[in-house]
Design a protein around this motif. Sequence first.
Motif, short mmCIF file in Angstrom:
data_model
loop_
_atom_site.label_atom_id
_atom_site.label_comp_id
_atom_site.label_asym_id
_atom_site.label_seq_id
_atom_site.Cartn_x
_atom_site.Cartn_y
_atom_site.Cartn_z
N ASN A 122 -9.37 29.10 2.53
CA ASN A 122 -10.80 28.86 2.78
C ASN A 122 -11.48 28.40 1.50
O ASN A 122 -10.92 28.48 0.42
N ILE A 123 -12.68 27.91 1.66
CA ILE A 123 -13.50 27.44 0.54
C ILE A 123 -14.78 28.26 0.54
O ILE A 123 -15.45 28.35 1.57
N THR A 124 -15.11 28.85 -0.59
CA THR A 124 -16.31 29.70 -0.64
C THR A 124 -17.50 29.00 -1.28
O THR A 124 -18.64 29.28 -0.93
N THR A 125 -17.24 28.11 -2.22
CA THR A 125 -18.32 27.41 -2.92
C THR A 125 -17.90 25.98 -3.23
O THR A 125 -16.76 25.73 -3.60
N VAL A 126 -18.82 25.06 -3.06
CA VAL A 126 -18.62 23.68 -3.48
C VAL A 126 -19.70 23.37 -4.50
O VAL A 126 -20.89 23.50 -4.21
N GLY A 127 -19.28 23.02 -5.70
CA GLY A 127 -20.23 22.72 -6.76
C GLY A 127 -20.37 21.22 -6.97
O GLY A 127 -19.39 20.49 -6.97
N LEU A 128 -21.61 20.78 -7.12
CA LEU A 128 -21.89 19.37 -7.34
C LEU A 128 -22.87 19.20 -8.49
O LEU A 128 -23.79 19.99 -8.66
N ARG A 129 -22.67 18.16 -9.26
CA ARG A 129 -23.62 17.74 -10.28
C ARG A 129 -24.19 16.42 -9.80
O ARG A 129 -23.44 15.47 -9.59
N ILE A 130 -25.51 16.38 -9.62
CA ILE A 130 -26.16 15.19 -9.08
C ILE A 130 -27.16 14.66 -10.09
O ILE A 130 -28.05 15.39 -10.53
N GLY A 131 -27.00 13.40 -10.44
CA GLY A 131 -27.91 12.77 -11.39
C GLY A 131 -29.33 12.68 -10.85
O GLY A 131 -29.55 12.45 -9.66
N GLU A 132 -30.27 12.88 -11.74
CA GLU A 132 -31.69 12.89 -11.38
C GLU A 132 -32.12 11.63 -10.63
O GLU A 132 -32.91 11.69 -9.71
N PHE A 133 -31.62 10.46 -11.01
CA PHE A 133 -32.00 9.21 -10.37
C PHE A 133 -30.90 8.67 -9.45
O PHE A 133 -30.80 7.47 -9.21
N SER A 134 -30.08 9.55 -8.91
CA SER A 134 -28.96 9.12 -8.07
C SER A 134 -29.40 8.63 -6.70
O SER A 134 -28.64 7.95 -6.01
N GLY A 135 -30.59 8.99 -6.29
CA GLY A 135 -31.05 8.61 -4.96
C GLY A 135 -30.67 9.63 -3.89
O GLY A 135 -31.00 9.46 -2.73
N VAL A 136 -29.99 10.69 -4.30
CA VAL A 136 -29.60 11.74 -3.35
C VAL A 136 -30.72 12.77 -3.26
O VAL A 136 -31.24 13.24 -4.27
#
Length: 86
Positions: free
Chosen positions: A25-39
Amino acid sequence: MHEVSLAHTIVLIAEDYAKRNGASNITTVGLRIGEFSGVVPEALETAFEVAKRDTLAKHARLNIVKVPVIAFCQNCQREFEVTDIY
């Protein structure tokens, strides 16, 4: 809303990684998202909740860290955080 596509791909990548490493199983998914990524983080979190259903990540939480945009000034030889795209 490209966050739906992103969320689906994130779950696929996480599942592939988990399976290759023998996780059940997967308990955590970590992401780094750029401030101007549009996400839009809130939209991605909502899409992730749907995308993770019936997967190894079904109980996982999404941990998003916003990454600032850092620029370098040739004149003063200093880095600074960009707060506006204009």
